[in-house]
Scaffold this motif. Sequence first.
Motif, short mmCIF file in Angstrom:
data_model
loop_
_atom_site.label_atom_id
_atom_site.label_comp_id
_atom_site.label_asym_id
_atom_site.label_seq_id
_atom_site.Cartn_x
_atom_site.Cartn_y
_atom_site.Cartn_z
N VAL A 1 -27.58 -44.00 115.23
CA VAL A 1 -27.07 -44.94 114.22
C VAL A 1 -28.16 -45.15 113.17
CG1 VAL A 1 -25.52 -46.14 115.82
CG2 VAL A 1 -27.89 -46.92 115.57
N PRO A 2 -27.78 -45.62 111.97
CA PRO A 2 -28.79 -45.85 110.92
C PRO A 2 -29.84 -46.87 111.37
CG PRO A 2 -26.59 -45.85 109.98
CD PRO A 2 -26.41 -45.83 111.47
N ALA A 3 -31.08 -46.59 110.99
CA ALA A 3 -32.20 -47.47 111.34
C ALA A 3 -32.82 -48.03 110.07
CB ALA A 3 -33.24 -46.72 112.15
N LYS A 4 -33.52 -49.13 110.22
CA LYS A 4 -34.31 -49.71 109.15
C LYS A 4 -35.72 -49.99 109.69
CE LYS A 4 -30.44 -51.70 106.58
NZ LYS A 4 -29.87 -52.92 105.95
N PRO A 5 -36.69 -50.10 108.84
CA PRO A 5 -38.08 -50.18 109.33
C PRO A 5 -38.44 -51.48 110.03
CG PRO A 5 -38.00 -50.31 106.93
CD PRO A 5 -36.63 -49.95 107.38
N SER B 1 -33.74 -54.84 108.92
CA SER B 1 -34.15 -55.22 107.57
C SER B 1 -34.98 -54.10 106.93
CB SER B 1 -34.97 -56.51 107.60
OG SER B 1 -35.45 -56.85 106.33
N ASP B 2 -34.83 -53.94 105.62
CA ASP B 2 -35.59 -52.92 104.89
C ASP B 2 -37.03 -53.33 104.66
OD1 ASP B 2 -33.64 -50.88 104.45
OD2 ASP B 2 -32.63 -52.26 103.08
N ARG B 3 -37.24 -54.61 104.38
CA ARG B 3 -38.60 -55.07 104.08
C ARG B 3 -38.71 -56.55 104.42
NH1 ARG B 3 -36.05 -54.08 99.38
NH2 ARG B 3 -37.07 -52.05 99.22
N PRO B 4 -39.92 -56.99 104.74
CA PRO B 4 -40.13 -58.41 105.05
C PRO B 4 -39.98 -59.28 103.81
CG PRO B 4 -41.93 -57.04 105.85
CD PRO B 4 -41.13 -56.20 104.92
N ALA B 5 -39.51 -60.47 104.02
CA ALA B 5 -39.53 -61.46 102.94
C ALA B 5 -40.98 -61.85 102.67
CB ALA B 5 -38.71 -62.69 103.33
N GLU B 6 -41.27 -62.15 101.42
CA GLU B 6 -42.66 -62.44 101.03
C GLU B 6 -43.22 -63.65 101.77
OE1 GLU B 6 -42.98 -62.83 96.86
OE2 GLU B 6 -42.35 -60.78 96.40
N SER B 7 -42.36 -64.59 102.09
CA SER B 7 -42.84 -65.83 102.71
C SER B 7 -42.85 -65.77 104.24
CB SER B 7 -41.94 -66.99 102.27
OG SER B 7 -40.59 -66.75 102.63
N THR B 8 -42.47 -64.62 104.80
CA THR B 8 -42.36 -64.51 106.26
C THR B 8 -43.40 -63.55 106.80
OG1 THR B 8 -39.99 -64.88 106.04
CG2 THR B 8 -40.77 -64.08 108.17
N SER B 9 -44.00 -63.91 107.92
CA SER B 9 -45.06 -63.09 108.49
C SER B 9 -44.50 -61.85 109.19
CB SER B 9 -45.86 -63.92 109.51
OG SER B 9 -45.02 -64.35 110.57
N VAL B 10 -45.38 -60.84 109.32
CA VAL B 10 -45.05 -59.63 110.08
C VAL B 10 -45.85 -59.67 111.37
CG1 VAL B 10 -45.19 -57.12 110.14
CG2 VAL B 10 -44.55 -58.28 108.02
N GLN B 11 -45.15 -59.49 112.49
CA GLN B 11 -45.79 -59.58 113.80
C GLN B 11 -45.63 -58.26 114.54
OE1 GLN B 11 -47.61 -62.26 115.39
NE2 GLN B 11 -48.09 -60.40 116.55
N ARG B 12 -46.71 -57.77 115.15
CA ARG B 12 -46.66 -56.55 115.94
C ARG B 12 -46.91 -56.86 117.42
NH1 ARG B 12 -49.75 -51.49 113.74
NH2 ARG B 12 -48.49 -50.67 115.47
N PHE B 13 -46.48 -55.91 118.30
CA PHE B 13 -46.61 -56.14 119.74
C PHE B 13 -47.10 -54.91 120.51
CE2 PHE B 13 -43.33 -59.21 118.44
CZ PHE B 13 -43.93 -60.38 118.87
#
Length: 504
Positions: free
Chosen positions: A165-169, A218-230
């Motif tokens: 199925v289609p994926a987004k980053p 989602s294609d890209r993070p919102a500017e006001s929202t953090s990116v979290q990795r695991f």
Amino acid sequence: MEQHAEKVIEISSKARYFHDRCWGFQIYNGSTQCTRGPSKTRTNTIDIRSLSRVLHVDTDERVALVEPNVPMAKLVAATLPYDLIPPVITGLPSLTAGSAYTDTSGASSSFRHGFFDRTVNWIEIVSANGQVMRASTTENADLFYGAAASLGTLGIVTLLEIQLVPAKPYVRLEYRPVSSVSQAISGIQRYTTDTDCQYLDGIMYSRDKGVLCAGYLSDRPAESTSVQRFTRLTDPWFYIHAEEISSRGNPAEEYIPLVDYLSRYDHGGFWAGKWALDNLFHVSPMYHTMHKGGHFGKNTIQNVAVPYKNAHELIDHLDDSFGRYPIWLCPVRQATSSPDGLKVHGLMAQLHPTESTLKDPKILLSIGTWGPRPGTEKGFGEFDRSVERKVLTLGGQKWPYAGTYYTEEEFWSLYDQKHSEQLRRKYNATYLPTLYEESRVRIAEQGWMEMWLLSGLYGLIHSAVRTEYLLGQKKRLNVISGDMAAWFIFLVAGLYYVVTGGGI
């Protein structure tokens, strides 16, 4: 495909060798997520480790041609460059595609797509007498559905065509705190009606504290929202991170790279995180030590699915008899439509005509619990039996990979023994273990190896001096191959653990 065909011919020859001598065999892929304990030796095993390639990704048809020993992480890595991904990716990156098909596997996308086997278009399978066959919804359909969740008791799957199925980053993950089991269940039901929600599960940290995690591509993070990795060593453990967010009391969201989201439970998975440190010396060979005895054998792993209306009663039972958290909640779609006009239903992929009315709900709530079992010293496995009996009365089913303590009569009251035997006879699998024999837990005697330090050292030494601990295949220590490095890492980690008392 020529190389693949040569490997399949070799596997077929070995299967025919066993069948001609009226011998059963086991399937070995070099690793296991099974918790039943291995019974494999070099004399009763067919080795499929070499079937480990993604052969083709078809972007027009949105399918991937995959050999069975391809781990989930490798499958994702092969399809994501095309902005495609399998609909159901289990939370353990090392779990293979073949095991996911034959052992019942679900994930946080299973409320949309069902179990992993529902995302497979067709399989190539070597039957127990060595015949190479293709099975799909239109060709050998009974074998195609029967092999799903069969634990390898009908033959050896050697190739799978998996839907994409289609994926987004990114995944935009919503964290929604809940203050009761009832609130968690009703919240999950609401999210399943949100057509934009692609991933959904929950964690209960106590009877009155938990969090729901709903994911949106989602294609890209919102500017006001953090990116979290695991996935990095320095990243937080997901279940602890989610608990910290939920403790603030308000809904929150953050963006997670898709690969990190799919692997979020692999790094400090909560089913291991709370007590794997207590078993640090033998986390790697844990399935082996569980079977032979040892500290890890004192732990339980239960994953069951029940109707929503009965989930509260099951969690109450776990709270009273087990008392250990976290508990994992994951909705799974058990009734799915197939291209042949039938409905695939249940953990064991039973078939029903489309026009028939299914009495059971289309979506069940999967409930997972892991940790040291109570009452190990007396009545080993009695807790597991109590869970099985409770699930039976609540109209649910147990994921077979976790191993069953049911009596044979109880087991076949849940699963269709007549149909199973018909398939075994038709496809020459009568010399292979039955589904009950393959899934049941064989309780080993508990002795001196239960001692924490001794069992840990046993696991350490066994993993360092043997190449294939599941087969018992010995090897010589070789500095160049990295054995001494493995020894050094294990010893330093063990010493650090002892000195710090388990601190990180």
